[in-house]
Write an enzyme that holds these catalytic residues in place. Structure first.
Site, PDB file in Angstrom:
ATOM      1  N   GLU A 108      27.133 137.996 -43.915  1.00 33.56           N
ATOM      2  CA  GLU A 108      25.902 137.420 -43.385  1.00 33.56           C
ATOM      3  C   GLU A 108      26.171 136.674 -42.087  1.00 33.56           C
ATOM      4  O   GLU A 108      27.191 135.988 -41.942  1.00 33.56           O
ATOM      5  CB  GLU A 108      25.355 136.463 -44.451  1.00 33.56           C
ATOM      6  CG  GLU A 108      24.148 135.672 -44.077  1.00 33.56           C
ATOM      7  CD  GLU A 108      22.848 136.447 -44.237  1.00 33.56           C
ATOM      8  OE1 GLU A 108      22.658 137.108 -45.263  1.00 33.56           O
ATOM      9  OE2 GLU A 108      22.023 136.353 -43.316  1.00 33.56           O
ATOM     10  N   ASP A 142      31.529 136.507 -32.810  1.00 29.46           N
ATOM     11  CA  ASP A 142      31.253 137.579 -33.762  1.00 29.46           C
ATOM     12  C   ASP A 142      32.432 137.657 -34.716  1.00 29.46           C
ATOM     13  O   ASP A 142      33.499 138.125 -34.338  1.00 29.46           O
ATOM     14  CB  ASP A 142      31.056 138.899 -33.027  1.00 29.46           C
ATOM     15  CG  ASP A 142      30.580 140.019 -33.959  1.00 29.46           C
ATOM     16  OD1 ASP A 142      30.762 139.890 -35.193  1.00 29.46           O
ATOM     17  OD2 ASP A 142      30.027 141.007 -33.460  1.00 29.46           O
ATOM     18  N   ARG A 144      32.697 139.374 -37.509  1.00 33.28           N
ATOM     19  CA  ARG A 144      32.681 140.509 -38.427  1.00 33.28           C
ATOM     20  C   ARG A 144      34.003 141.267 -38.378  1.00 33.28           C
ATOM     21  O   ARG A 144      34.580 141.446 -37.312  1.00 33.28           O
ATOM     22  CB  ARG A 144      31.525 141.447 -38.084  1.00 33.28           C
ATOM     23  CG  ARG A 144      30.185 140.828 -38.444  1.00 33.28           C
ATOM     24  CD  ARG A 144      29.046 141.708 -38.050  1.00 33.28           C
ATOM     25  NE  ARG A 144      28.985 141.897 -36.617  1.00 33.28           N
ATOM     26  CZ  ARG A 144      28.031 142.590 -36.012  1.00 33.28           C
ATOM     27  NH1 ARG A 144      27.109 143.189 -36.716  1.00 33.28           N
ATOM     28  NH2 ARG A 144      28.034 142.710 -34.709  1.00 33.28           N
TER      29      ARG A 144
END
Ligand SMILES: [Zn+2]
Length: 219
Positions: A108, A142, A144
């Site tokens: 998330e 970021d 991720r």
């Protein structure tokens, strides 16, 4: 030199009939896994031929794959602060037609979590863009990581894929992890008055290949 990828295995697979918020109905094959490196509960959904005959090792066209990072506000609630809801809806439709896998990744808010994402929204309301807000909170712009995605694809027998994405970093990470991305298939641009700033930040700061003049292309 590709990173050595720890092996994951399929834990359970079941068929799930889906009816999306707009009434679109289809059937997906849901896969869970053992051995994913971050210990989170990521899900693979197989559509079309990938639902009917998973683990096939034919020599045909590489399978179409979409890596979707969880966004509770966008995916479930239809938040218009981002484009996750329309991206997810487009991916399901295209995968359903072409056959392929949606990997629903539990990271998330670009990996920072739901509460931190809401904190970042508050900073964005004060004028920062989505990447600046993450940095101001002490998170990477970021965060991720697609290691688990590579593990899941390998467990599904998919070493060569076509990637449905506008984000070159996803393809680069999968390649570093030893998979082959034969093609990057662009997705539509889902712009609305409320997510325009977010999309502009993705295009300019996150190196997403978005042509913001195109507007939404039908999937
Ligand atoms: Zn989102």
């Amino acid at each position: 030199m590709p990173t050595t990828l720890p092996r994951a295995t399929i834990r359970t697979q079941v068929t799930i009939p889906l009816r999306l918020a707009d009434g679109y109905a289809t059937t997906a094959r849901a896969f869970t896994f053992d051995g994913l490196v971050d210990g989170r509960e990521h899900l693979a959904l197989g559509f079309g031929s990938s639902a009917r005959s998973p683990m096939r090792h034919d020599t045909g066209r590489p399978t179409l794959v979409r890596l979707h990072s969880e966004c509770l506000t966008g995916d479930v609630l239809g938040s218009e602060r981002c484009d996750c809801g329309p991206q997810l809806r487009e991916a399901v439709g295209r995968l359903d037609r072409a056959g392929g896998y949606l990997l629903y990744l539990r990271q998330e808010g670009r990996g920072i979590g739901l509460y931190a994402k809401i904190d970042a929204y508050a900073l964005q309301d004060a004028g920062l863009d989505t990447y600046e807000a993450n940095l101001a909170l002490g998170y990477p712009a970021d965060g991720r990581d697609y290691t688990v995605a590579a593990q899941m694809l390998r467990a599904l027998g998919e070493e060569r894929v076509r990637l449905l994405s506008n984000n070159p970093d996803k393809a680069a990470q999968l390649e570093r992890l030893g998979l082959t991305v034969c093609e990057r298939v662009p997705t539509g641009v889902h712009r609305s008055p409320t997510n325009a700033r977010y999309l502009a930040a993705k295009a300019h700061r996150g190196a997403h290949l978005l042509d913001l003049d195109l507007g939404h292309r039908p999937a």
